[in-house]
Design an enzyme around this catalytic site. Sequence first.
Site, PDB file in Angstrom:
ATOM      1  N   LYS A  91       0.926  -1.145  -0.002  1.00  0.00           N
ATOM      2  CA  LYS A  91      -0.173   0.067  -0.080  1.00  0.00           C
ATOM      3  C   LYS A  91       0.810   1.229  -0.040  1.00  0.00           C
ATOM      4  O   LYS A  91       1.919   1.209   0.768  1.00  0.00           O
ATOM      5  CB  LYS A  91      -0.817  -0.125   1.201  1.00  0.00           C
ATOM      6  CG  LYS A  91      -1.879   1.131   1.463  1.00  0.00           C
ATOM      7  CD  LYS A  91      -3.114   1.019   0.584  1.00  0.00           C
ATOM      8  CE  LYS A  91      -3.984   2.271   0.445  1.00  0.00           C
ATOM      9  NZ  LYS A  91      -3.429   2.828  -0.916  1.00  0.00           N
ATOM     10  N   GLN A 112       7.385   3.861   3.944  1.00  0.00           N
ATOM     11  CA  GLN A 112       5.752   3.500   3.759  1.00  0.00           C
ATOM     12  C   GLN A 112       5.585   2.294   4.564  1.00  0.00           C
ATOM     13  O   GLN A 112       4.639   2.018   5.169  1.00  0.00           O
ATOM     14  CB  GLN A 112       5.360   3.286   2.289  1.00  0.00           C
ATOM     15  CG  GLN A 112       3.775   3.216   2.180  1.00  0.00           C
ATOM     16  CD  GLN A 112       3.144   4.676   2.302  1.00  0.00           C
ATOM     17  OE1 GLN A 112       3.878   5.665   1.475  1.00  0.00           O
ATOM     18  NE2 GLN A 112       2.145   5.081   2.918  1.00  0.00           N
ATOM     19  N   LYS A 115       5.659   3.119   8.232  1.00  0.00           N
ATOM     20  CA  LYS A 115       4.298   4.200   8.339  1.00  0.00           C
ATOM     21  C   LYS A 115       3.066   3.538   8.611  1.00  0.00           C
ATOM     22  O   LYS A 115       2.299   3.612   9.408  1.00  0.00           O
ATOM     23  CB  LYS A 115       4.357   5.032   7.228  1.00  0.00           C
ATOM     24  CG  LYS A 115       3.244   6.182   7.388  1.00  0.00           C
ATOM     25  CD  LYS A 115       2.921   6.972   6.084  1.00  0.00           C
ATOM     26  CE  LYS A 115       4.170   7.547   5.334  1.00  0.00           C
ATOM     27  NZ  LYS A 115       3.894   8.438   4.388  1.00  0.00           N
ATOM     28  N   LYS A 127       5.547   1.677  -3.255  1.00  0.00           N
ATOM     29  CA  LYS A 127       5.170   3.111  -3.611  1.00  0.00           C
ATOM     30  C   LYS A 127       5.639   2.906  -5.195  1.00  0.00           C
ATOM     31  O   LYS A 127       6.362   2.093  -5.788  1.00  0.00           O
ATOM     32  CB  LYS A 127       6.399   4.114  -2.986  1.00  0.00           C
ATOM     33  CG  LYS A 127       6.019   5.756  -3.167  1.00  0.00           C
ATOM     34  CD  LYS A 127       5.015   5.908  -2.236  1.00  0.00           C
ATOM     35  CE  LYS A 127       4.918   7.271  -2.324  1.00  0.00           C
ATOM     36  NZ  LYS A 127       4.041   7.839  -0.811  1.00  0.00           N
ATOM     37  N   GLY A 166      -2.548   8.326  -4.189  1.00  0.00           N
ATOM     38  CA  GLY A 166      -1.948   9.617  -4.745  1.00  0.00           C
ATOM     39  C   GLY A 166      -0.811   9.817  -3.875  1.00  0.00           C
ATOM     40  O   GLY A 166      -0.608   9.384  -2.781  1.00  0.00           O
ATOM     41  N   ASP A 167      -0.088  10.705  -4.493  1.00  0.00           N
ATOM     42  CA  ASP A 167       1.100  11.501  -3.671  1.00  0.00           C
ATOM     43  C   ASP A 167       1.460  12.684  -4.728  1.00  0.00           C
ATOM     44  O   ASP A 167       0.484  13.345  -5.285  1.00  0.00           O
ATOM     45  CB  ASP A 167       2.407  10.482  -3.964  1.00  0.00           C
ATOM     46  CG  ASP A 167       3.410  10.972  -2.939  1.00  0.00           C
ATOM     47  OD1 ASP A 167       3.414  10.617  -1.763  1.00  0.00           O
ATOM     48  OD2 ASP A 167       4.442  11.737  -3.248  1.00  0.00           O
ATOM     49  N   THR A 211      -4.418  13.561   5.028  1.00  0.00           N
ATOM     50  CA  THR A 211      -2.847  13.585   5.705  1.00  0.00           C
ATOM     51  C   THR A 211      -2.472  14.759   6.444  1.00  0.00           C
ATOM     52  O   THR A 211      -2.046  14.866   7.344  1.00  0.00           O
ATOM     53  CB  THR A 211      -2.076  13.506   4.368  1.00  0.00           C
ATOM     54  OG1 THR A 211      -2.497  12.239   3.705  1.00  0.00           O
ATOM     55  CG2 THR A 211      -0.532  13.266   4.703  1.00  0.00           C
ATOM     56  N   ASN A 242      -1.955  19.235  -1.532  1.00  0.00           N
ATOM     57  CA  ASN A 242      -3.070  18.348  -1.085  1.00  0.00           C
ATOM     58  C   ASN A 242      -2.783  18.336   0.693  1.00  0.00           C
ATOM     59  O   ASN A 242      -3.673  18.931   1.328  1.00  0.00           O
ATOM     60  CB  ASN A 242      -3.262  17.037  -1.329  1.00  0.00           C
ATOM     61  CG  ASN A 242      -4.042  16.258  -0.366  1.00  0.00           C
ATOM     62  OD1 ASN A 242      -3.442  15.536   0.534  1.00  0.00           O
ATOM     63  ND2 ASN A 242      -5.358  16.290  -0.546  1.00  0.00           N
ATOM     64  N   SER A 378      -6.667   5.941   3.906  1.00  0.00           N
ATOM     65  CA  SER A 378      -6.826   4.848   2.774  1.00  0.00           C
ATOM     66  C   SER A 378      -7.348   3.575   3.143  1.00  0.00           C
ATOM     67  O   SER A 378      -8.111   2.906   2.488  1.00  0.00           O
ATOM     68  CB  SER A 378      -5.677   4.813   1.983  1.00  0.00           C
ATOM     69  OG  SER A 378      -5.186   5.954   1.100  1.00  0.00           O
TER      70      SER A 378
HETATM   71  P1  NDP Z   1       0.876  17.847  -4.083  1.00  0.00           P
HETATM   72  O1  NDP Z   1       1.318  17.630  -5.381  1.00  0.00           O
HETATM   73  O2  NDP Z   1      -0.564  18.061  -3.729  1.00  0.00           O
HETATM   74  O3  NDP Z   1       1.671  19.153  -3.499  1.00  0.00           O
HETATM   75  C1  NDP Z   1       3.167  19.370  -3.731  1.00  0.00           C
HETATM   76  C2  NDP Z   1       3.602  20.763  -2.929  1.00  0.00           C
HETATM   77  O4  NDP Z   1       5.054  20.480  -2.668  1.00  0.00           O
HETATM   78  C3  NDP Z   1       3.367  21.666  -4.054  1.00  0.00           C
HETATM   79  O5  NDP Z   1       3.248  22.902  -3.260  1.00  0.00           O
HETATM   80  C4  NDP Z   1       4.497  21.721  -4.661  1.00  0.00           C
HETATM   81  O6  NDP Z   1       4.768  23.052  -5.214  1.00  0.00           O
HETATM   82  C5  NDP Z   1       5.448  21.285  -3.789  1.00  0.00           C
HETATM   83  N1  NDP Z   1       6.800  20.519  -4.254  1.00  0.00           N
HETATM   84  C6  NDP Z   1       6.769  19.546  -4.778  1.00  0.00           C
HETATM   85  N2  NDP Z   1       8.021  19.222  -4.979  1.00  0.00           N
HETATM   86  C7  NDP Z   1       8.821  20.118  -4.839  1.00  0.00           C
HETATM   87  C8  NDP Z   1      10.086  20.400  -4.743  1.00  0.00           C
HETATM   88  N3  NDP Z   1      10.919  19.680  -5.597  1.00  0.00           N
HETATM   89  N4  NDP Z   1      10.585  21.480  -4.488  1.00  0.00           N
HETATM   90  C9  NDP Z   1       9.487  22.585  -3.987  1.00  0.00           C
HETATM   91  N5  NDP Z   1       8.464  22.195  -3.735  1.00  0.00           N
HETATM   92  C10 NDP Z   1       7.848  21.362  -4.421  1.00  0.00           C
HETATM   93  O7  NDP Z   1       1.492  16.635  -3.244  1.00  0.00           O
HETATM   94  P2  NDP Z   1       0.920  16.389  -1.666  1.00  0.00           P
HETATM   95  O8  NDP Z   1       0.718  17.388  -0.955  1.00  0.00           O
HETATM   96  O9  NDP Z   1       0.125  15.213  -1.754  1.00  0.00           O
HETATM   97  O10 NDP Z   1       2.425  15.980  -1.159  1.00  0.00           O
HETATM   98  C11 NDP Z   1       3.391  16.776  -0.277  1.00  0.00           C
HETATM   99  C12 NDP Z   1       4.140  15.911   0.573  1.00  0.00           C
HETATM  100  O11 NDP Z   1       3.640  15.084   1.422  1.00  0.00           O
HETATM  101  C13 NDP Z   1       5.019  14.694  -0.497  1.00  0.00           C
HETATM  102  O12 NDP Z   1       6.231  14.780   0.283  1.00  0.00           O
HETATM  103  C14 NDP Z   1       4.255  13.377  -0.332  1.00  0.00           C
HETATM  104  O13 NDP Z   1       5.033  12.361  -0.287  1.00  0.00           O
HETATM  105  C15 NDP Z   1       3.838  13.553   1.134  1.00  0.00           C
HETATM  106  N6  NDP Z   1       2.598  12.684   1.507  1.00  0.00           N
HETATM  107  C16 NDP Z   1       1.472  12.887   0.843  1.00  0.00           C
HETATM  108  C17 NDP Z   1       0.331  12.037   1.244  1.00  0.00           C
HETATM  109  C18 NDP Z   1      -0.977  11.991   0.549  1.00  0.00           C
HETATM  110  O14 NDP Z   1      -1.961  11.663   0.911  1.00  0.00           O
HETATM  111  N7  NDP Z   1      -0.818  12.967  -0.604  1.00  0.00           N
HETATM  112  C19 NDP Z   1       0.429  11.186   2.476  1.00  0.00           C
HETATM  113  C20 NDP Z   1       1.639  11.279   2.996  1.00  0.00           C
HETATM  114  C21 NDP Z   1       2.786  11.919   2.777  1.00  0.00           C
HETATM  115  P3  NDP Z   1       4.877  23.202  -6.940  1.00  0.00           P
HETATM  116  O15 NDP Z   1       3.559  23.084  -7.266  1.00  0.00           O
HETATM  117  O16 NDP Z   1       5.552  24.289  -7.303  1.00  0.00           O
HETATM  118  O17 NDP Z   1       5.456  21.803  -7.679  1.00  0.00           O
HETATM  119  O1  2IT Z   2       3.109   8.971   1.572  1.00  0.00           O
HETATM  120  C1  2IT Z   2       1.856   8.388   1.725  1.00  0.00           C
HETATM  121  O2  2IT Z   2       1.504   8.140   2.897  1.00  0.00           O
HETATM  122  C2  2IT Z   2       0.833   8.423   0.694  1.00  0.00           C
HETATM  123  N1  2IT Z   2       1.233   9.158  -0.402  1.00  0.00           N
HETATM  124  C3  2IT Z   2      -0.451   7.982   0.688  1.00  0.00           C
HETATM  125  C4  2IT Z   2      -0.184   6.648   0.455  1.00  0.00           C
HETATM  126  C5  2IT Z   2      -1.767   5.804   0.470  1.00  0.00           C
HETATM  127  O3  2IT Z   2      -1.623   4.811   0.086  1.00  0.00           O
HETATM  128  O4  2IT Z   2      -2.876   6.475   0.801  1.00  0.00           O
END
Ligand code: NDP
Ligand code: 2IT
Length: 446
Positions: A91, A112, A115, A127, A166-167, A211, A242, A378
Amino acid sequence: MLDEKIEPFYDEVVRRNPGEAEYHQAVREVVDSLGPLLAKHPRFAERKILERICEPERQIIFRVPWIDDRGEVQINRGYRVEVNSALGPYKGGLRFHPSVNLGIVKFLGFEQVFKNALTGMPIGGGKGGSDFDPKGRSDDEVMRFCQSFMTELYRHIGEYTDVPAGDIGVGAREIGYLFGQYKRITNRYESGVLTGKGLEWGGALVRTEATGYGTALFAREMLAAHGRDLDGLTAVVSGSGNVAIYAIEKLQQLGATVVACSDSDGVVHDPAGIDVALLKQVKEVERARLDRYAERRDSATHRQAANIWEVPCQVALPCATQNELNGYDAKSLIDNGCTVVAEGANMPTTPEGVRAFLDAGVAFGPGKAANAGGVATSALEMQQNASRDRWTFEHTEARLDDIMTDIHRLCFETAEEFGAPGNYVIGANVAAFERVGHAMVALGLI
Ligand code: NDP
Ligand code: 2IT
């Protein structure tokens, strides 16, 4: 494995996985926590649990050809790394970002596993993703890419096998196109094969928020452990995707004022507190850049190439990407009075940054604990799909709150038990490794 064997073990991981800097970093951080645990359970060393956890069960790399709007052929690379299935089906999310490579997918899959173990839900870890860059791509291009990606991925996943979500760069739109193609190829309405689905077609309430909400709830628990709360505190949240959006929303519901957020171009500073409705309109509806937020809000300014960690705050939530907060940034935060850091992103703090926080007595919540609310919800989505049920927002949010509170307690108590009170890094790594390790011993040499 005894303490003195850890260094050569780590060297061997580096040798076997050349050039994968992020993967090395993630392994190093876990391995450094484990000495006392491995001494407590000699069976883990006998059964080479650590060695096996660091060798993913399966690594899949594939070509993703598609046609852009100009009729030109584009070729990307797709990945799915299935790291560990001792506790349940693999997952973990899919990331679409130009920086994606095997080392990044492996570090994310490795994190992951731990976590997911902390959530207490029956899910293993994996992943995936692609070096596809969704920025500037039309909706049709994103759809064609997703369809091609799934045309290969479908044979490796399934509700009992591997369940992506998603991520970065992958939200409900992408999950929709991926699910549609999976459904078409397999001729099965197998809702539980992907999570983060739209609410009209098998998705769960609160998954979108989970998240970010969970990270804010973890920060709330870290403060509560010291008899404090978020009310009246100033916070900074990096990113504006997100995780960041819903971390800001929940922090403000809990009484904090979030005065800054960011994207890869720059920083918005809004001393009046981020207007979450406007932020959602700009980022989720218009899919625009963050400077548009500042254009529409009198109290806000946007600065390009600024450093968000120089904005004074008491609570900091890095919610963008890996290694976005280094030793210098940690020192700025500490000097400006920050006492609580909870990671919404995966591994956003460099090892120097983590060391600076721990040395200064800052309460530091590592991502594998603090951002586990997303994957936990999830698992709640999978549960609703399996039972063909639909829970209310309130019920699901209450489950999320309980899960985050439990994870916090588990990490806090484990850190105390292993002689590192207040060290959530050790608490999270040890508690998670113990769960996965016991399951692997029980399942035999697999
Ligand atoms: P999104 O794509 O929704 O948003 C990502 C954000 O981070 C944007 O603001 C983006 O800016 C910025 N960003 C991404 N890459 C870079 C970079 N190389 N340098 C600077 N800014 C960057 O992703 P999420 O919000 O889903 O994910 C954010 C983090 O949270 C990640 O590390 C992800 O692995 C982690 N995560 C996500 C989960 C989920 O459920 N979605 C769960 C647990 C962890 P820009 O638009 O300018 O690229
Ligand atoms: O990093 C993470 O935990 C995620 N991007 C969410 C993973 C999931 O299966 O909901």
